[in-house]
Motif scaffolding. Structure first.
Motif, short mmCIF file in Angstrom:
data_model
loop_
_atom_site.label_atom_id
_atom_site.label_comp_id
_atom_site.label_asym_id
_atom_site.label_seq_id
_atom_site.Cartn_x
_atom_site.Cartn_y
_atom_site.Cartn_z
N PRO A 194 -37.92 9.62 90.81
CA PRO A 194 -36.97 9.98 89.75
C PRO A 194 -37.35 9.41 88.39
CG PRO A 194 -36.01 8.35 91.24
CD PRO A 194 -37.36 8.66 91.78
N TYR A 195 -38.53 8.82 88.28
CA TYR A 195 -39.02 8.27 87.01
C TYR A 195 -40.51 8.56 86.92
CZ TYR A 195 -40.00 4.75 90.53
OH TYR A 195 -40.41 4.14 91.67
N SER A 196 -41.04 8.51 85.68
CA SER A 196 -42.49 8.72 85.51
C SER A 196 -43.23 7.49 85.98
CB SER A 196 -42.81 8.97 84.05
OG SER A 196 -44.19 8.81 83.85
N SER A 197 -44.40 7.70 86.56
CA SER A 197 -45.19 6.53 86.97
C SER A 197 -46.23 6.16 85.91
CB SER A 197 -45.85 6.78 88.33
OG SER A 197 -46.48 8.02 88.35
N GLY A 198 -46.11 6.75 84.72
CA GLY A 198 -47.02 6.40 83.62
C GLY A 198 -46.29 5.61 82.54
N LEU A 199 -47.05 5.20 81.52
CA LEU A 199 -46.47 4.45 80.40
C LEU A 199 -45.52 5.35 79.62
CD1 LEU A 199 -49.69 2.71 78.99
CD2 LEU A 199 -47.87 1.62 80.29
N GLY A 425 -43.82 2.20 86.27
CA GLY A 425 -44.94 2.76 85.50
C GLY A 425 -45.57 1.75 84.55
N GLU A 426 -44.92 0.63 84.33
CA GLU A 426 -45.46 -0.34 83.37
C GLU A 426 -45.53 -1.72 84.01
OE1 GLU A 426 -44.06 -0.03 79.40
OE2 GLU A 426 -43.79 2.13 79.54
N GLU A 427 -46.74 -2.21 84.16
CA GLU A 427 -46.91 -3.54 84.73
C GLU A 427 -46.28 -4.56 83.78
OE1 GLU A 427 -50.48 -5.36 87.22
OE2 GLU A 427 -50.92 -5.30 85.08
N ALA A 428 -45.45 -5.44 84.34
CA ALA A 428 -44.79 -6.45 83.51
C ALA A 428 -45.44 -7.81 83.73
CB ALA A 428 -43.31 -6.50 83.86
N ARG A 429 -45.16 -8.73 82.83
CA ARG A 429 -45.77 -10.06 82.91
C ARG A 429 -44.74 -11.16 82.69
NH1 ARG A 429 -51.55 -9.54 82.85
NH2 ARG A 429 -51.72 -7.31 83.27
N LEU A 430 -44.99 -12.29 83.31
CA LEU A 430 -44.14 -13.47 83.12
C LEU A 430 -45.05 -14.67 82.97
CD1 LEU A 430 -41.18 -14.63 83.20
CD2 LEU A 430 -41.62 -15.15 85.60
N GLU A 431 -44.86 -15.39 81.88
CA GLU A 431 -45.68 -16.60 81.65
C GLU A 431 -44.91 -17.81 82.11
OE1 GLU A 431 -47.46 -17.12 77.88
OE2 GLU A 431 -48.78 -15.40 78.18
N ILE A 432 -45.54 -18.62 82.97
CA ILE A 432 -44.90 -19.84 83.44
C ILE A 432 -45.62 -21.01 82.75
CG2 ILE A 432 -44.26 -21.18 85.47
CD1 ILE A 432 -44.99 -18.59 87.10
N PRO A 433 -44.92 -21.68 81.84
CA PRO A 433 -45.60 -22.76 81.11
C PRO A 433 -46.01 -23.90 82.04
CG PRO A 433 -43.36 -22.38 80.28
CD PRO A 433 -43.51 -21.54 81.50
N ALA A 434 -47.01 -24.64 81.62
CA ALA A 434 -47.52 -25.77 82.43
C ALA A 434 -46.41 -26.77 82.74
CB ALA A 434 -48.67 -26.44 81.69
N SER A 435 -45.40 -26.85 81.85
CA SER A 435 -44.30 -27.80 82.06
C SER A 435 -43.48 -27.46 83.31
CB SER A 435 -43.38 -27.80 80.83
OG SER A 435 -42.98 -26.48 80.55
N HIS A 436 -43.64 -26.22 83.84
CA HIS A 436 -42.89 -25.82 85.04
C HIS A 436 -43.74 -25.93 86.30
CE1 HIS A 436 -40.35 -24.37 81.88
NE2 HIS A 436 -39.46 -23.87 82.72
N TRP A 437 -44.78 -26.70 86.25
CA TRP A 437 -45.71 -26.84 87.39
C TRP A 437 -44.94 -27.22 88.66
CZ3 TRP A 437 -50.28 -24.91 87.23
CH2 TRP A 437 -51.24 -25.26 88.20
N PRO A 438 -45.24 -26.61 89.82
CA PRO A 438 -44.44 -26.89 91.02
C PRO A 438 -44.61 -28.33 91.49
CG PRO A 438 -46.38 -25.56 91.57
CD PRO A 438 -46.32 -25.63 90.07
#
Ligand SMILES: Cc1cc2nc3c(=O)[nH]c(=O)nc-3n(C[C@H](O)[C@H](O)[C@H](O)COP(=O)(O)OP(=O)(O)OC[C@H]3O[C@@H](n4cnc5c(N)ncnc54)[C@H](O)[C@@H]3O)c2cc1C
Length: 451
Positions: A194-199, A425-438
């Motif tokens: 039901p949605y486009s798989s492109g940008l 359709g759009e690859e997303a990103r999440l930046e985890i700062p070094a301060s959140h190291w497990p």
């Protein structure tokens, strides 16, 4: 000497694939001071898939300029040539063993190369018709969108005059516009979901601007024609079951059906090398250094996960190169042999570095939770110096005003990021700062989308 007895040559870093990923990796490895780098490309020229992408839209992030595919590739291949990096063209990598021995085939014959490290950059291929099981004859006029692009843009051959495109991936969208500009009638782009798989930008610029209909929640249920395609039958599908409603099917006359139904990372070589794949991405499972499960083998670009933007491919490849060089610095290099740059198959393979990509290192799995189809990297190595970790992920469906949540094994929130829209359709990103190291007691992270 027979083909089976070829001498073993030695190279510090072998890069398999001369597309944007391989080229960026080669340049970065050289910038890191590595002297012997070998880039192997099966095509007659460097640049990979970009050579057939003559539209613009490349390089906005990396170069701050809107380039065509060949222009983007040319900036890298010119730099690689100027840097004197050895590139073997028209050369296929046939096999990679777990101990990093490559068998390669060129018009000069077979060679065997022992690599200190390997970067996999083989890109991906299109899903073919056989993967779909559409009833109909095997007539002419049914081809993948990428093949049509190659015929039109590289060989000047028009694949057809009246066209239906199945699948709204970026290649299909771009070909809808390209064929229209060349005078073809694009009857419709038919999309199962039901949605486009492109940008989104491609839906707007390639379909809406040219008034090409996008039929969501539809599929092709039959092809017609004996020698050449004469038309296709399409039908709406139920949004949940995706079963076609044949009572509402209709015929569209056309002489060409283009398939743009997904890309498959080219990982046959990786499997032969014993690299573990992720069923969701169909690429290698990697940690944040882009190390695979096999020591000394790294992966980047579309062979790792299908990227939307080449700029991200180049940046990822540079990371893979830095990691490969770091790996090589830790591994004792085999002593040079008398006969120049060669060693025998019986020579010991360089020792495995403790805490390398061997699976011996302490790792934290990153799990794809509710709403997430796939995530890369799938592992975080705890023994590496804390630095920003960039997760790339695909949502499982379209979300509006949703939060991306990273939680630990106790459900505690590590990081939350609000997004206006998330779509597969759009690859997303999440930046985890070094301060959140497990911390050492956290057993895993889980990424999910919460509304
Ligand atoms: C039609 C289309 C349109 C696109 N439009 C855009 C856009 O507008 N903007 C944008 O930023 N991105 C766009 N992209 C995405 C971008 O082009 C890709 O993300 C990028 O090309 C991937 O780079 P890669 O090096 O991983 O793979 P590729 O470019 O596929 O390169 C892989 C290389 O490896 C070689 N290889 C594979 N196996 C072997 C082997 N066994 N031995 C030797 N060599 C081998 C192949 O021949 C190939 O040259 C588009 C992609 C396509 C297909």
């Amino acid at each position: 000497m027979s083909a089976l007895q070829v001498a073993l040559e030695k190279v510090s870093l072998v890069i398999v694939g001369g597309g944007p990923a391989g080229l960026a990796a080669a340049l970065e490895a050289q910038r890191q001071g590595l002297p012997d780098i070998l880039l192997i490309e099966r095509d007659m020229q460097l640049g990979g898939i970009l050579n057939q992408c003559i539209h613009t839209g490349f390089g906005l992030h990396y170069f701050g300029a809107e380039l065509s595919g060949p222009e983007y590739a040319d900036r890298f291949s010119t730099a690689v040539t100027a840097a004197g990096i050895t590139c073997l063209l028209d050369t296929h990598v046939l096999e990679i063993t777990p101990d990093r021995i490559l068998t390669i085939l060129s018009p000069q014959g077979i060679r065997k190369i022992a690599a200190g490290a390997i970067i996999l950059a083989m890109g991906c291929r299109e899903r073919p018709r056989g993967a779909l099981g559409i009833p109909g004859t095997r007539c002419a006029g049914i081809l993948t969108a990428g093949m049509a692009q190659k015929l039109l843009n590289l060989q000047g051959l028009m694949p057809g005059r009246s066209v239906v495109i199945l699948g709204s991936g970026d290649i299909g969208l771009i070909m809808a516009r390209r064929l229209t500009l060349e005078g073809a009638q694009v009857e419709a782009v038919v999309e199962l979901m039901p949605y486009s798989s492109g940008l989104t930008r491609n839906v707007v610029q390639c379909l809406q601007d040219y008034e090409i209909p996008l039929l969501l929640s539809h599929t092709v249920v039959e092809t017609h024609g004996r020698e050449r395609l004469t038309g296709v039958t399409i039908a709406p599908v139920h949004p949940q079951s995706q079963k076609p409603d044949l009572e509402q099917s209709r015929f569209i006359a056309c002489d060409t059906l283009l398939l743009s139904v997904g890309l498959i990372p080219e990982n046959e070589l990786s499997l032969g090398a014993g690299v573990r794949l992720d069923p969701a991405t169909r690429g290698p499972r990697v940690d944040q250094s882009l190390a695979t499960s096999q020591p000394g083998i790294f992966a980047c670009g579309n062979v790792l996960h299908v990227h939307d933007l080449v700029d991200d491919v180049s940046l990822e490849a540079e990371q893979a190169a830095r990691s490969a060089v770091a790996f090589l610095k830790q591994v004792p290099r085999p002593a040079p042999q008398e006969e120049g740059n060669r060693y025998r198959r019986s020579d010991p393979v360089p020792a495995i570095v403790p805490g390398s990509s061997t699976g011996q290192a302490p790792t934290l799995p990153v799990l794809a939770g509710p709403g997430i189809r796939s995530v890369v990297p799938q592992l975080v190595r705890r023994d590496l110096a804390p630095e920003t970790i960039r997760l790339a992920f695909r949502p499982a469906r379209v979300y509006r005003s949703a939060s991306i949540c990273l939680r630990d094994d106790h459900g505690q929130l590590v990081l939350k990021s609000q997004r206006r829209i998330l779509t597969p359709g759009e690859e997303a990103r999440l930046e985890i700062p070094a301060s959140h190291w497990p911390d050492p007691v956290t057993s895993h992270w889980q990424l999910s989308i919460e509304v």
